[in-house]
Design an enzyme around this catalytic site. Structure first.
Site, PDB file in Angstrom:
ATOM      1  N   SER A  38       0.827  -1.217   0.000  1.00  0.00           N
ATOM      2  CA  SER A  38       0.000   0.000   0.000  1.00  0.00           C
ATOM      3  C   SER A  38       0.854   1.257   0.000  1.00  0.00           C
ATOM      4  CB  SER A  38      -0.915   0.006   1.232  1.00  0.00           C
ATOM      5  OG  SER A  38      -0.147  -0.041   2.421  1.00  0.00           O
ATOM      6  N   ASN A 125      -1.704  -1.959  13.431  1.00  0.00           N
ATOM      7  CA  ASN A 125      -3.151  -1.674  13.481  1.00  0.00           C
ATOM      8  C   ASN A 125      -3.455  -0.371  14.222  1.00  0.00           C
ATOM      9  OD1 ASN A 125      -3.215  -4.079  12.215  1.00  0.00           O
ATOM     10  ND2 ASN A 125      -4.275  -5.225  13.836  1.00  0.00           N
ATOM     11  N   THR A 170     -37.835  29.281  -9.029  1.00  0.00           N
ATOM     12  CA  THR A 170     -38.156  27.965  -8.463  1.00  0.00           C
ATOM     13  C   THR A 170     -38.662  27.155  -9.648  1.00  0.00           C
ATOM     14  OG1 THR A 170     -40.435  28.566  -7.923  1.00  0.00           O
ATOM     15  CG2 THR A 170     -38.816  28.882  -6.167  1.00  0.00           C
ATOM     16  N   HIS A 171     -38.373  25.887  -9.680  1.00  0.00           N
ATOM     17  CA  HIS A 171     -38.712  25.032 -10.837  1.00  0.00           C
ATOM     18  C   HIS A 171     -38.118  25.604 -12.125  1.00  0.00           C
ATOM     19  CE1 HIS A 171     -41.822  23.269  -8.154  1.00  0.00           C
ATOM     20  NE2 HIS A 171     -41.991  24.538  -7.798  1.00  0.00           N
ATOM     21  N   SER A 292     -13.229  25.392 -28.905  1.00  0.00           N
ATOM     22  CA  SER A 292     -13.587  24.178 -29.634  1.00  0.00           C
ATOM     23  C   SER A 292     -12.624  23.992 -30.791  1.00  0.00           C
ATOM     24  CB  SER A 292     -15.018  24.298 -30.163  1.00  0.00           C
ATOM     25  OG  SER A 292     -15.205  23.437 -31.268  1.00  0.00           O
ATOM     26  N   LYS A 298     -16.576  29.283 -30.200  1.00  0.00           N
ATOM     27  CA  LYS A 298     -16.882  28.762 -28.868  1.00  0.00           C
ATOM     28  C   LYS A 298     -15.998  29.284 -27.745  1.00  0.00           C
ATOM     29  CE  LYS A 298     -19.587  25.198 -28.601  1.00  0.00           C
ATOM     30  NZ  LYS A 298     -20.532  25.174 -27.530  1.00  0.00           N
ATOM     31  N   ASN A 300     -16.197  27.866 -23.947  1.00  0.00           N
ATOM     32  CA  ASN A 300     -16.968  26.915 -23.137  1.00  0.00           C
ATOM     33  C   ASN A 300     -16.618  26.978 -21.647  1.00  0.00           C
ATOM     34  OD1 ASN A 300     -18.303  25.857 -25.390  1.00  0.00           O
ATOM     35  ND2 ASN A 300     -16.623  24.435 -25.818  1.00  0.00           N
ATOM     36  N   GLU A 305     -17.887  22.632 -15.716  1.00  0.00           N
ATOM     37  CA  GLU A 305     -18.381  21.295 -16.077  1.00  0.00           C
ATOM     38  C   GLU A 305     -17.504  20.198 -15.483  1.00  0.00           C
ATOM     39  OE1 GLU A 305     -20.491  22.046 -20.377  1.00  0.00           O
ATOM     40  OE2 GLU A 305     -18.324  22.116 -20.310  1.00  0.00           O
ATOM     41  N   TYR A 332      -9.170  -5.501  13.293  1.00  0.00           N
ATOM     42  CA  TYR A 332      -8.634  -5.120  11.985  1.00  0.00           C
ATOM     43  C   TYR A 332      -8.814  -6.240  10.968  1.00  0.00           C
ATOM     44  CZ  TYR A 332      -5.353  -3.682   8.335  1.00  0.00           C
ATOM     45  OH  TYR A 332      -4.786  -3.330   7.128  1.00  0.00           O
ATOM     46  N   GLN A 337      -7.334  -1.680   4.602  1.00  0.00           N
ATOM     47  CA  GLN A 337      -6.241  -0.984   3.915  1.00  0.00           C
ATOM     48  C   GLN A 337      -6.791  -0.182   2.731  1.00  0.00           C
ATOM     49  OE1 GLN A 337      -2.279  -2.829   3.370  1.00  0.00           O
ATOM     50  NE2 GLN A 337      -2.755  -2.815   1.185  1.00  0.00           N
ATOM     51  N   LYS A 340      -7.776   4.177   2.350  1.00  0.00           N
ATOM     52  CA  LYS A 340      -7.024   5.402   2.085  1.00  0.00           C
ATOM     53  C   LYS A 340      -7.224   5.954   0.678  1.00  0.00           C
ATOM     54  CE  LYS A 340      -3.847   3.062   4.212  1.00  0.00           C
ATOM     55  NZ  LYS A 340      -4.768   2.384   5.150  1.00  0.00           N
TER      56      LYS A 340
HETATM   57  N1  ARG Z   1      -0.964  -1.103   5.445  1.00  0.00           N
HETATM   58  C1  ARG Z   1      -1.932  -1.463   6.424  1.00  0.00           C
HETATM   59  C2  ARG Z   1      -3.198  -0.636   6.265  1.00  0.00           C
HETATM   60  O1  ARG Z   1      -3.133   0.362   5.658  1.00  0.00           O
HETATM   61  C3  ARG Z   1      -1.385  -1.241   7.781  1.00  0.00           C
HETATM   62  C4  ARG Z   1      -1.967  -2.147   8.803  1.00  0.00           C
HETATM   63  C5  ARG Z   1      -1.492  -3.528   8.554  1.00  0.00           C
HETATM   64  N2  ARG Z   1      -1.960  -4.421   9.563  1.00  0.00           N
HETATM   65  C6  ARG Z   1      -2.006  -5.723   9.390  1.00  0.00           C
HETATM   66  N3  ARG Z   1      -2.467  -6.427  10.369  1.00  0.00           N
HETATM   67  N4  ARG Z   1      -1.648  -6.292   8.267  1.00  0.00           N
HETATM   68  O2  ARG Z   1      -4.241  -0.989   6.729  1.00  0.00           O
END
Ligand code: ARG
Length: 473
Positions: A38, A125, A170-171, A292, A298, A300, A305, A332, A337, A340
């Site tokens: 990760s 964790n 409105t509308h 364009s 144009k 735009n 958008e 956990y 993971q 993120k």
């Molecule tokens: N890279 C892991 C995450 O983002 C960190 C935690 C890993 N924990 C584990 N028990 N493998 O969640």
């Protein structure tokens, strides 16, 4: 991988092996490693990981779990990593499993054995839960500042256009006369709630999960409160199992982003509409427009958008998080993971959108005659005819009927406004109508007459509220 004997038994010299390699006779398949790492996503929390580790090590030393010298080596090692990362002297090793592994391995490369003590009483964790909270506490104020800057820009434009007429819809049908200031302040108050919502969510990341360990805390005498305070938290979280299982804050912030994005998308829709030839209320600057490849004429509103178009991404990120967490047993699970990428994507997206929207709106020109024109021709003052009669003692329901009859008569006579009717024709509908009605139903009188709190005739109070809100940031 070399091994050596130390007073603590055999240890490997390969600081870069997976943190959990000891239990395995065989290394993982290269494809497996690529699949599960990760670091490409969590590298942005490097600073937070380092700061969390520094506080953790300092606490371990205070509690006598590691020595003062070991702590000093760890502090210096981590500081040098932070410095080298920011100067570019050190770059992230993408073969590391995650940012925690990278920092720990680099530290041990630099300082040797004390580095191997850093993870005492800690699990990835609680470490990841800490890093995410530290990261959000560090970067959310930047997003809030960007929104406040946009609110300021809108408030400034509003202040210059307190008496610039603009009809309200409105509308998508003409409704009642208003002002450009009223509309821009409406946008600003939507955004003010977004800033407040982010502050509310920050309250929910005011406790530190560090010391929760893998899930059941630690047998070592960790001082969770002290390390929490050291990191600027109000205290330690209450339950170790919950602390490492909780990702509410990811969902909560992403839902804040989704609501903010919804606001931006609605504002952009109006910018797109207002920049059409038909509306023509706004003229976007050439710097924030595109052309364009085939139609030479144009100009735009692509930026509005694109902001509107990126709403799917942010809403998708929220759904992603909600579904990813659904049904996960405590504590956990590796599913987590995956929190993120959507969190960061949504954050980056809204932050960029806020900045671009501000630049686009600040450089735009307003077509005041066109906006004023919008107040005519759609019977937007019909409510004001009814209010006029109410002031003369007529019950509102009856007055509504009289005004409706005036509208009907105007339409049937091929007129486009109530004020185009002759007084004597109006008097046939209600003899309470006098000459003074004409002054009472001009768009300006209608707009300025709406002096109730929050109305366009009471815009100063709105501007004051917005300014004092922005002043607090
Ligand atoms: N890279 C892991 C995450 O983002 C960190 C935690 C890993 N924990 C584990 N028990 N493998 O969640």
């Amino acid at each position: 991988m070399e091994t050596k004997n130390s007073p603590h038994g055999t240890i490997t010299d390969n600081n870069h092996a997976a943190l959990w390699h000891g239990r395995f006779a065989e290394g993982p398949d290269a494809a497996a490693v690529e699949f599960e790492t990760s670091i490409h996503v969590d590298e942005r929390m490097a600073l937070d990981d380092i700061h969390g580790s520094q506080a953790h090590a300092a606490m371990l030393a205070k509690q006598g779990i590691i020595s003062v010298e070991e702590n000093r080596a760890i502090q210096e090692g981590l500081s040098s990593i932070e410095k080298d990362l920011s100067s570019g002297a050190l770059s992230i090793d993408y073969s590391a499993e995650d940012i925690h592994s990278f920092v720990e391995a680099t530290l041990t490369d630099r300082i040797g054995d004390p580095g191997r003590k850093l993870h005492t009483g800690r699990s990835r964790n609680d470490q990841i839960a800490l890093d995410e909270r530290l990261y959000l506490r560090r970067v959310i104020p930047d997003l809030q500042k960007a929104i406040v800057s946009l609110i300021k820009t809108l408030t400034n434009i509003a202040e210059n256009h307190k008496s610039s007429l603009l009809t309200g819809y409105t509308h998508m049908q003409h409704a009642q006369p208003g002002s450009l200031a009223q509309h821009l302040c409406a946008w600003a108050f939507m955004l003010m709630r977004d800033v407040e919502r982010l502050s509310d969510s920050l309250k929910r990341v005011s406790l530190s999960p560090l010391g929760s360990g893998a899930l059941m805390g630690s047998t070592l005498p960790l001082d969770r409160e002290a390390v929490a305070k050291e990191l600027g938290f109000e205290g330690a979280t209450y339950n170790s199992l919950d602390s490492v299982s909780d990702r509410d804050y990811c969902i909560e912030f992403t839902s804040d982003f989704a609501i903010l994005q919804q606001h931006l998308s609605r504002m952009c829709e109006e910018v797109v509409l207002w920049s059409t030839t038909e509306f023509g209320f706004i003229n976007l600057s050439e710097k924030w427009s595109t052309g364009s490849s085939i139609m030479p004429q144009k100009k735009n509103p692509d930026f509005a958008e694109l902001i509107r178009g990126r709403t799917g991404k942010v809403y998708g990120d929220l759904i992603n998080l909600l579904v990813m967490m659904k049904g996960l047993p405590l504590a956990y699970d590796r599913d987590m993971q995956e929190d993120k990428a959507p969190l960061f994507e949504a954050l980056d997206c809204v932050q960029g959108n806020v900045i671009v929207f501000e630049a686009m709106i600040a450089s735009a020109e307003w077509n005041l005659p066109k906006m004023e024109e919008s107040c005519f021709g759609g019977f937007a003052n019909a409510t004001d005819v009814a209010d006029y009669l109410v002031r003369k003692g007529m019950p509102f329901r009856v007055a509504h009927g009289v005004s409706a009859k005036c509208v009907r008569l105007a339409i049937d006579s091929g007129l486009s406004a109530i004020e185009d009717l002759k007084l004597e024709d109006m008097k046939k509908i209600s003899d309470l109508i006098e000459e003074d009605i004409f002054d009472c139903i001009t768009p300006r009188a209608c707009m300025e007459g709406r002096k109730t709190i929050g109305g366009p005739g009471a815009i100063d109070r709105q501007i004051e509220v917005l300014k004092s809100f922005c002043g607090k940031f």
